[in-house]
Write an enzyme that holds these catalytic residues in place. Structure first.
Site, PDB file in Angstrom:
ATOM      1  N   ASN A   7       0.721  -1.342  -0.053  1.00  0.00           N
ATOM      2  CA  ASN A   7       0.046  -0.033  -0.152  1.00  0.00           C
ATOM      3  C   ASN A   7       1.019   1.222   0.050  1.00  0.00           C
ATOM      4  O   ASN A   7       1.630   1.404   0.787  1.00  0.00           O
ATOM      5  CB  ASN A   7      -0.783  -0.103   1.243  1.00  0.00           C
ATOM      6  N   HIS A  10       1.012   6.054   1.742  1.00  0.00           N
ATOM      7  CA  HIS A  10       1.758   6.973   2.885  1.00  0.00           C
ATOM      8  C   HIS A  10       2.694   7.703   2.101  1.00  0.00           C
ATOM      9  O   HIS A  10       3.283   9.100   2.444  1.00  0.00           O
ATOM     10  CB  HIS A  10       2.238   6.027   3.822  1.00  0.00           C
ATOM     11  N   HIS A  43      -5.416   3.794  -2.074  1.00  0.00           N
ATOM     12  CA  HIS A  43      -6.994   4.008  -1.699  1.00  0.00           C
ATOM     13  C   HIS A  43      -7.184   5.665  -2.162  1.00  0.00           C
ATOM     14  O   HIS A  43      -6.700   6.388  -1.704  1.00  0.00           O
ATOM     15  CB  HIS A  43      -6.977   3.912   0.040  1.00  0.00           C
ATOM     16  N   ARG A  45      -9.568   8.095  -1.538  1.00  0.00           N
ATOM     17  CA  ARG A  45     -10.623   8.637  -0.593  1.00  0.00           C
ATOM     18  C   ARG A  45     -11.255   9.763  -1.221  1.00  0.00           C
ATOM     19  O   ARG A  45     -11.102  10.582  -2.026  1.00  0.00           O
ATOM     20  CB  ARG A  45      -9.806   9.187   0.731  1.00  0.00           C
ATOM     21  N   ARG A  49      -7.297  12.912   0.334  1.00  0.00           N
ATOM     22  CA  ARG A  49      -5.912  13.266   1.147  1.00  0.00           C
ATOM     23  C   ARG A  49      -4.652  12.832   0.971  1.00  0.00           C
ATOM     24  O   ARG A  49      -3.469  13.186   1.289  1.00  0.00           O
ATOM     25  CB  ARG A  49      -6.518  12.811   2.939  1.00  0.00           C
ATOM     26  N   GLU A  70      -8.539   0.421  -3.285  1.00  0.00           N
ATOM     27  CA  GLU A  70      -9.486   0.570  -2.190  1.00  0.00           C
ATOM     28  C   GLU A  70     -10.207   1.990  -2.069  1.00  0.00           C
ATOM     29  O   GLU A  70      -9.825   3.002  -2.959  1.00  0.00           O
ATOM     30  CB  GLU A  70      -8.379   1.198  -0.757  1.00  0.00           C
ATOM     31  N   THR A 101      -8.381   3.734   7.925  1.00  0.00           N
ATOM     32  CA  THR A 101      -9.763   2.703   8.123  1.00  0.00           C
ATOM     33  C   THR A 101      -9.773   2.303   9.368  1.00  0.00           C
ATOM     34  O   THR A 101      -8.831   1.500   9.809  1.00  0.00           O
ATOM     35  CB  THR A 101      -9.571   1.767   7.030  1.00  0.00           C
ATOM     36  N   GLU A 151     -11.300  -9.261   2.564  1.00  0.00           N
ATOM     37  CA  GLU A 151      -9.944  -8.905   3.172  1.00  0.00           C
ATOM     38  C   GLU A 151     -10.411  -8.745   4.476  1.00  0.00           C
ATOM     39  O   GLU A 151     -11.200  -7.978   5.153  1.00  0.00           O
ATOM     40  CB  GLU A 151      -9.553  -7.627   2.604  1.00  0.00           C
ATOM     41  N   HIS A 191      -3.935  -4.671   7.487  1.00  0.00           N
ATOM     42  CA  HIS A 191      -4.079  -3.459   8.505  1.00  0.00           C
ATOM     43  C   HIS A 191      -3.309  -3.980   9.550  1.00  0.00           C
ATOM     44  O   HIS A 191      -3.622  -4.926  10.428  1.00  0.00           O
ATOM     45  CB  HIS A 191      -5.570  -3.436   8.869  1.00  0.00           C
TER      46      HIS A 191
HETATM   47  N1  PXP Z   1      -6.293  -3.025   3.909  1.00  0.00           N
HETATM   48  C1  PXP Z   1      -6.904  -2.227   4.038  1.00  0.00           C
HETATM   49  C2  PXP Z   1      -8.486  -2.300   3.869  1.00  0.00           C
HETATM   50  C3  PXP Z   1      -6.755  -0.965   4.648  1.00  0.00           C
HETATM   51  O1  PXP Z   1      -7.487   0.480   4.632  1.00  0.00           O
HETATM   52  C4  PXP Z   1      -5.213  -0.599   4.712  1.00  0.00           C
HETATM   53  C5  PXP Z   1      -4.926   0.839   5.399  1.00  0.00           C
HETATM   54  O2  PXP Z   1      -5.003   1.818   4.198  1.00  0.00           O
HETATM   55  C6  PXP Z   1      -4.527  -1.511   4.664  1.00  0.00           C
HETATM   56  C7  PXP Z   1      -4.747  -2.966   4.449  1.00  0.00           C
HETATM   57  C8  PXP Z   1      -2.961  -1.242   5.060  1.00  0.00           C
HETATM   58  O3  PXP Z   1      -3.029  -1.327   6.686  1.00  0.00           O
HETATM   59  P1  PXP Z   1      -1.591  -0.693   7.246  1.00  0.00           P
HETATM   60  O4  PXP Z   1      -1.061   0.499   6.307  1.00  0.00           O
HETATM   61  O5  PXP Z   1      -1.602  -0.808   8.372  1.00  0.00           O
HETATM   62  O6  PXP Z   1      -0.406  -1.709   6.761  1.00  0.00           O
END
Ligand code: PXP
Length: 237
Positions: A7, A10, A43, A45, A49, A70, A101, A151, A191
């Protein structure tokens, strides 16, 4: 072996902090792929953001692996996904004030809307995954929605990792995954996962893919993104 979806939200957050173009999330996606990522997750959003619409378009054009978009289950997002055609859409709940999330989708309460949009996305050749808590009733509702993938939200397990509650939260994930397999649903998870807590999650029945962002990008601050992705990939392997 479970696939690793990285992901890159960030990286976009850091870019947007100065309003410029660096660090580039697309470059991050390409570095992640070059170091073993099996897919890229981003993602989009409602408030844009971190990831912007142009990032999604560039990701779709430039990455060689699977793009997992996402998004919230809204008309706006569904029409963007239908035009973009990512490999997969993961539907997540979204609240403006949240930092990330916070919980899984309440599929039971939103079944009709999810059924409708799942069908629209699938008819366009897009796989649909629902981000849900490790709850058997939500797994069953996910099956009823027509989605072929869930998921599982690993956040509650990660939060108590290393405490006495770890086994209980892991067990909930195991039972939810086993139930999904029984119903013919594929299992992703994510997550809060990091190099310390990821190993027990690899034993989830039917596990196809882990989606990991924050810990990899955090490690990358010190080690570089390539080594951070490689380290996680080696652990999963
Ligand atoms: N899966 C989903 C559905 C999420 O919303 C996120 C966070 O954006 C992640 C996985 C990844 O989570 P993390 O950034 O804590 O690894």
């Amino acid at each position: 072996m479970a696939l690793l979806g990285v992901n890159i939200d960030h990286v976009a957050t850091l870019r947007n902090a100065r309003g410029g173009v660096v660090p580039d999330p697309i470059q991050a996606a390409l570095v992640a792929e070059a170091n073993g990522a099996d897919g890229i997750t981003a993602h989009l959003r409602e408030d844009r953001r971190h990831i912007k619409d142009a990032d999604m378009t560039a990701l779709k054009q430039k990455i060689a692996t699977r793009l997992n978009m996402e998004m919230a289950n809204t008309d706006e997002m569904v029409s963007i996904a239908l035009a973009l055609k990512p490999y997969m859409v993961t539907l997540v709940p979204e609240r403006r004030q949240e930092l990330t999330t916070e919980g899984g989708l309440d599929v039971i309460s939103h079944l009709e809307a999810l059924q409708e949009n799942t069908k629209k996305l699938q008819n366009a050749g897009i796989k649909v995954s629902l981000f849900i808590d490790a709850d058997l009733a939500q797994v069953e509702a996910s099956k009823a929605s027509g989605a072929t993938i869930i998921e599982l939200h690993t956040g509650p397990y990660c939060e108590v990792f290393g405490t006495q509650k770890q086994a209980e939260k892991l067990d909930l994930l195991m039972k939810a995954a086993a139930h999904a397999v029984k119903l013919g649903i594929e299992v992703n998870a994510g997550h809060g996962l990091n190099c310390e807590n990821v190993s027990p999650v690899l034993a989830l029945p039917g596990l196809i893919e882990l989606n990991i962002g924050h810990s990899i990008i955090s490690d990358a601050v010190f080690s570089g993104l390539g080594p951070a992705v490689r380290r996680m990939k080696d652990l999963i392997s």
